[in-house]
Design an enzyme around this catalytic site. Structure first.
Site, mmCIF file in Angstrom:
data_model
loop_
_atom_site.group_PDB
_atom_site.id
_atom_site.type_symbol
_atom_site.label_atom_id
_atom_site.label_comp_id
_atom_site.label_asym_id
_atom_site.label_seq_id
_atom_site.Cartn_x
_atom_site.Cartn_y
_atom_site.Cartn_z
ATOM 1 C CB SER A 43 62.385 -11.967 5.383
ATOM 2 O OG SER A 43 61.207 -12.022 6.041
ATOM 3 C CG ASP A 346 60.482 -20.305 5.806
ATOM 4 O OD1 ASP A 346 59.438 -19.891 5.640
ATOM 5 O OD2 ASP A 346 61.583 -19.778 5.782
ATOM 6 C CG HIS A 349 59.680 -16.246 5.197
ATOM 7 N ND1 HIS A 349 60.527 -16.962 5.978
ATOM 8 C CD2 HIS A 349 60.109 -15.018 5.274
ATOM 9 C CE1 HIS A 349 61.320 -16.304 6.866
ATOM 10 N NE2 HIS A 349 61.032 -14.992 6.569
#
Length: 397
Positions: A43, A346, A349
């Site tokens: 991610s 968040d 991340h």
């Protein structure tokens, strides 16, 4: 949590020291010095593949506020704007790297492809199932991303691999960051720490075999990022809160033993890359010190315009804006007014501001070994690093 886990306290992170090559400030952007850029990872590098693998309209990553700062729409990136890969592409004069799963034709990959997927692991799911993690399903992993890459080669070079030799020679390959999720799963499931440590050499071996496979296919320039300082991630700060001051780094407030584990991963990676350099003297293998570049931001956040380096912009709960029941885009979440002042987006991340700080450290500073400019002989004027204000969307970007 009580005292710091033992077993890693004797390890010291070997700081990457390399001569910094300054960019030519104010120079006009040059034409792209590489034809394509390819990326593998999770991610931290995903530019939109996750939405194709895990099609779920309720996934908050697929809607605002994700993407709100730069793109003004959700793009499948796990942050509010750009990631490090975007800044690298921009510095090389290339478009943002297309998610592989959004392309269909050879011309879709004229500037490269990104195979990174949010949630991806270095190791295959069977590794984790054999260790008692039964509910993880068929997550994307490095071997799967490499299969996609080989499929793309068949599309770009239908006549065989020989037809791709120039492309492989003239394209940088970013292999990672990868491995973070291999540790997130057992750490957050409270697996004994001494067990988690044993995963690291296996993860490094998989990264090494992937690099070797890419070299065998003709890759000549590879950038391999290390792990971030995971002890500074709000989710970890929340999950491993401690009453002992000794568990926290005095300079940053990050959890020391978790950062020590990240340094251990990076130490093993650096040693493995040195072995690969000796085996492949005609290939440039660059270690990208994400840890060192990020720590510069955590130590001196004000220099990057960040006021809350250890707090999430989007989420719920104090003191890190992290809670198990409320996450960014789900439930009664809170959203900050200025994401540029936060180190995390968040809770898991980084924010675009943090990614930008890391990219500056990599491409302008001394956190690449060797420095990127030393191998960019065909890039006499790297474009100004990531300070563009306009956004021209690519198809399906």
């Amino acid at each position: 949590m009580a005292s710091s886990p033992s077993g890693l306290l004797h390890l010291l992170f070997p700081m990457v020291v390399a001569a910094a090559a300054a960019l030519l400030a104010g120079a006009a952007p040059a034409s792209a010095c590489y034809t394509r850029l390819f990326s593998f990872g999770d991610s931290l590098a995903d530019t939109g593949n996750h939405r194709f693998v895990y099609a779920n309209d309720s996934d908050p990553v697929l809607r605002l506020p994700y993407g709100e700062t730069f793109f003004h729409r959700a793009t499948g990136r796990f942050t509010n704007g750009r990631v490090v890969l975007d800044f690298i592409a921009e510095a090389l004069g290339l478009p943002f790297v297309r998610p592989y799963l959004s392309g269909r034709r050879a011309e879709d990959f004229a500037s490269g492809a990104n195979f990174a997927v949010g949630g991806a692991t270095a190791l295959a799911p069977d590794f984790f199932r054999d260790r008692g993690f039964d509910g993880m399903g068929d997550v994307v992993h490095l071997d799967m991303e490499m299969r996609w890459f080989r499929d793309m080669l068949g599309l770009l070079c239908p006549g065989g691999l020989a037809g791709c030799s120039d492309m492989m020679d003239q394209s940088p390959f970013v292999v990672g960051e990868i491995g973070g999720n291999d540790y997130n799963l057992p750490l957050l499931a409270r697996m004994p720490f001494d067990n988690v440590i044993t995963y690291a050499p296996i993860v490094i071996a998989k990264i090494s075999s992937t690099i070797t496979e890419l070299i065998g296919l003709g890759a000549k320039t590879l950038v391999v990022p290390g792990n971030l300082p995971i002890g500074c991630i709000p989710n970890y700060l929340f999950a491993f809160q401690s009453d002992s001051k000794e568990d926290y780094e005095p300079e940053t407030g990050c959890i020391g033993w978790l950062n020590e584990f990240a340094r251990y991963h990076n130490k093993l990676l650096i040693e493995e890359l040195e072995k690969l350099r000796k085996l492949h003297p005609g290939v440039t293998i660059i270690y990208a010190d994400y840890y060192g570049a990020a720590m510069e931001v955590f130590i001196s956040p004000e220099q990057y315009g960040i006021e809350y380096p250890l707090v999430a912009c989007c989420g719920g709960g104090d003191p890190y804006v992290v809670t198990p029941n409320v996450t960014c885009g789900r439930g009664e979440y809170k959203l900050c007014n200025n994401p540029g002042k936060y180190g995390s987006w968040d809770g898991m991340h980084p924010s675009e501001a943090m990614y930008k700080g890391i990219a500056i450290g990599l491409l302008r500073g001394s956190y690449m070994q060797p420095t990127f400019a030393t191998i960019a002989n065909s890039c006499p004027h790297l474009s100004e690093l990531g300070f563009s204000h306009g956004y021209k969307p690519l198809r399906d970007s």
